[in-house]
Enzyme design. Structure first.
Site, PDB file in Angstrom:
ATOM      1  N   SER A 118     -10.527   0.302   7.238  1.00  0.00           N
ATOM      2  CA  SER A 118      -9.853   0.429   5.940  1.00  0.00           C
ATOM      3  C   SER A 118      -9.245  -0.843   5.371  1.00  0.00           C
ATOM      4  CB  SER A 118      -8.763   1.502   6.013  1.00  0.00           C
ATOM      5  OG  SER A 118      -9.320   2.778   5.778  1.00  0.00           O
TER       6      SER A 118
ATOM      7  N   LYS B  44       0.851  -1.198   0.000  1.00  0.00           N
ATOM      8  CA  LYS B  44       0.000   0.000   0.000  1.00  0.00           C
ATOM      9  C   LYS B  44       0.885   1.246   0.000  1.00  0.00           C
ATOM     10  CE  LYS B  44      -3.974   1.933   2.559  1.00  0.00           C
ATOM     11  NZ  LYS B  44      -4.851   1.792   3.736  1.00  0.00           N
TER      12      LYS B  44
ATOM     13  N   SER C 235      -9.891   2.402   2.944  1.00  0.00           N
ATOM     14  CA  SER C 235      -8.903   2.980   2.057  1.00  0.00           C
ATOM     15  C   SER C 235      -8.028   1.957   1.346  1.00  0.00           C
ATOM     16  CB  SER C 235      -8.019   3.940   2.846  1.00  0.00           C
ATOM     17  OG  SER C 235      -7.257   3.223   3.803  1.00  0.00           O
TER      18      SER C 235
END
Lengths: 95, 487
Positions: B181, B82, B157
């Site tokens: 998330s 990420k 996210s």
């Protein structure tokens, strides 16, 4: 309800230059968000302590030792695109 | 080579049988990414050269020491990282314009641990800007589309991290869960999403969003893979004073007996607009556990409905504080046209942050201001205590809690844009446990009639991750929904 003046004040504190359109949008949205979180006033918390740390740790210390870092002082300095003078970052004048 | 739908376990088996070299596997994944990434916008940086270099080094070491495959838990396993994880030599922006061009000179300690365990980094993965969002729509690189329906979001996210799993653009990914998330996108994309106890994995070098809530953990295909990666990532770190001691093996409860397991079913998670298809898939999962001898206990967690309100005071406060550092001086975008320092800050921040970041920073600075601090921030932290107490009481009565991850399956791109409060309530069922620092997983629980994935959320008390993996694996073994790839 957040006033236009409050939006401008928060924007100034946050270092944002807002357009006229943004001021209007944030005035509306910030009011909605703060209106939403106001529901917490339904909850009686008069006898409740606030929580800031969830796993119960406190006073965590480590030895104050110099350790090797992956990044050297120069590596860290080289990350910025601002000019460097004598191993320091040159910024704009304050006033 | 033909790319199979590898898990960590099956890929390592293939290596042990000398079926492929690491370079062959990594090249095959890179080829797939280069061909398919445009369909979903999962990777924001494809690290071809970097990954092949890592692969080559592993192959060479392997030739010297044939036992390396056994020694390294993630030997030759390709991963997506990420974009809020600091990666040496690879641009790290957390998908914010303010950090465009930032190439860190060091790794986050958890990234170092993954590399040392043999994982190969294929590239950086899309997220909402600074991980603030539930759909990846706030990313400066644009939304990650849902692999099961390209008109829908992948969640956020960690939306890219979740779509990577179902798109098979890597074997596992890293994610962060502050208020859902990891679990939300895992639910939307049919991935196994792990949220660990607060402090389980070092946050050092992982770009901070809300420091009292942020947790770091993997997204995988299976519970076994999740436990393997968490074993690597977890542990105390002297660069993060909030990390907790980790001595347990997270694979220890895999294959556990379900008989006698007490499962709490909180009714609030099935009310308040929870979609009937979602409820019925989760109920089916509960039926499975019951059929295996587990006991279902109906519970009420009335504080659930205040979770989002607590979160949208505490988290913007911490976001506003953490975002102060992005001032253009030490890293990130600069403003060459500024007249003085104050003007420099204003130009950098006004140009660099997108609307959602500005919104959260302003909310945070408002609720932290002297006249609002008690009424908002302290009030929220008090209600947080009540939420924590409510979970603690629940775990006196049951071993695990089970519920939907989210009220709905993946929503349409743009559906909630322009309505921040609607977007914030997306995480209503994932936030309360995050506020309490609890671990949880999203395990694939089937599909809606429209073919959209739905996740089952399993929550446990702090530090009980091993139990959570064991309980999840039993359902996964019986259903194998993770094998159902997008059309």
């Amino acid at each position: 309800m957040i006033t236009r003046e409050q939006v401008l004040k928060i924007a100034r504190l946050s270092k944002f230059d807002l357009t006229e359109q943004e001021i209007e949008m944030y005035q509306k949205q910030l009011s909605e968000i703060l209106g939403f979180v106001d529901q917490l006033n339904e909850v009686d918390t008069s006898e409740v302590e606030p929580t800031f740390q969830v796993t119960g740790l406190s006073g965590v210390c480590r030895l104050d030792e110099v350790t090797e870092s992956q990044a050297s002082f120069t590596d860290l300095l080289n990350v910025t695109d601002l000019p460097k003078v004598a191993h320091q970052i040159l910024v704009k004048k304050v006033l | 080579m033909i790319l199979e739908n590898f898990t960590i376990a099956s890929l390592k088996e293939a290596y042990k049988n000398n079926k492929f070299t690491v370079t062959e596997v990594v090249q095959a994944y890179l080829d797939r990414i280069n061909e398919r990434n445009k369909l979903t916008n999962t990777y924001v940086l494809i690290a071809d050269e970097f990954a092949l270099k890592q692969a080559n080094a592993l192959d060479e070491a392997w030739q010297q020491d044939a036992s390396l495959v056994d020694k390294l838990p993630l030997f030759g396993v390709p991963m997506g990282v990420k974009d809020n994880f600091t990666t040496q030599g690879l641009e790290t922006t957390a998908c914010s314009n303010i950090l465009k061009g930032y190439v860190p000179p060091f790794n986050a300690p958890c990234v170092d641990k993954l590399y040392a365990a043999g994982a190969v980094c294929l590239g950086k993965i899309n997220t909402d800007e600074m991980t603030c969002g539930a759909s990846t729509e706030t990313s400066c690189f644009g939304v990650t589309k849902n692999p099961y329906d390209h008109e829908r979001v992948s969640g956020g996210s960690s939306g890219g991290s979740a779509s990577m799993i179902s798109e098979n653009l890597g074997v596992f990914s890293t994610g962060t869960d502050t208020g859902g998330s990891i679990r939300l996108p895992a639910s939307f994309c049919n991935a196994f999403g792990v949220k660990c106890t607060y402090g389980r994995v070092s946050r050092s070098g992982v770009l901070s969003m809300a420091s009292s809530l942020d947790t770091v953990a993997p997204l995988t295909k299976t519970a076994l893979d999740g436990a393997i990666v968490l074993n690597v990532m977890a542990g105390k770190c002297d660069k993060d004073a909030t990390t907790i001691e980790t001595t347990e093996d997270f694979t220890s409860e895999l294959g556990m007996e379900l008989k006698g397991l007490k499962i709490g079913v909180p009714k609030e998670y099935f009310e308040h607009g929870t979609d009937s298809e979602v409820s019925s898939l989760v109920r089916k999962a509960l039926d499975f556990y019951k059929s295996q001898g587990a006991e279902l206990i109906d519970l009420s967690l009335p504080m659930t409905k205040y979770g989002v309100a607590v979160y949208y005071i505490v988290s913007p406060s911490e976001v506003a504080t953490n975002m102060q550092r992005y001032d253009g001086i030490k890293f990130g975008q600069i403003a060459s046209d500024a007249e003085n320092l104050d003007d420099f800050y204003k130009k950098v921040k006004s140009r660099g942050f997108g609307p959602e970041m500005k919104r959260r920073i302003m909310v945070g600075n408002y609720v932290l201001s002297a006249e609002s601090y008690e009424a908002y921030y302290i009030k929220a932290q008090k209600v947080r205590t009540l939420i924590i107490n409510e979970f603690a009481d629940a775990f006196q009565k049951c071993d695990v809690l089970m519920a939907p991850v989210a009220a709905t399956a993946a929503f349409k791109i743009g559906e909630k844009a322009g309505d921040p409060v609607a977007m914030y309530t997306t995480d209503a069922l994932a936030i309360p446990s995050a506020i309490a620092g609890l671990p949880g997983v999203s395990v694939p629980a089937g599909f809606t009639e429209a073919g959209l994935p739905v996740g089952l959320q399993i929550l446990v008390a702090q530090r009980k991750e091993a139990l959570m993996f064991g309980v999840a694996k039993a359902f996964e073994d019986a259903t194998e929904y993770y094998k159902r790839v997008p059309a």
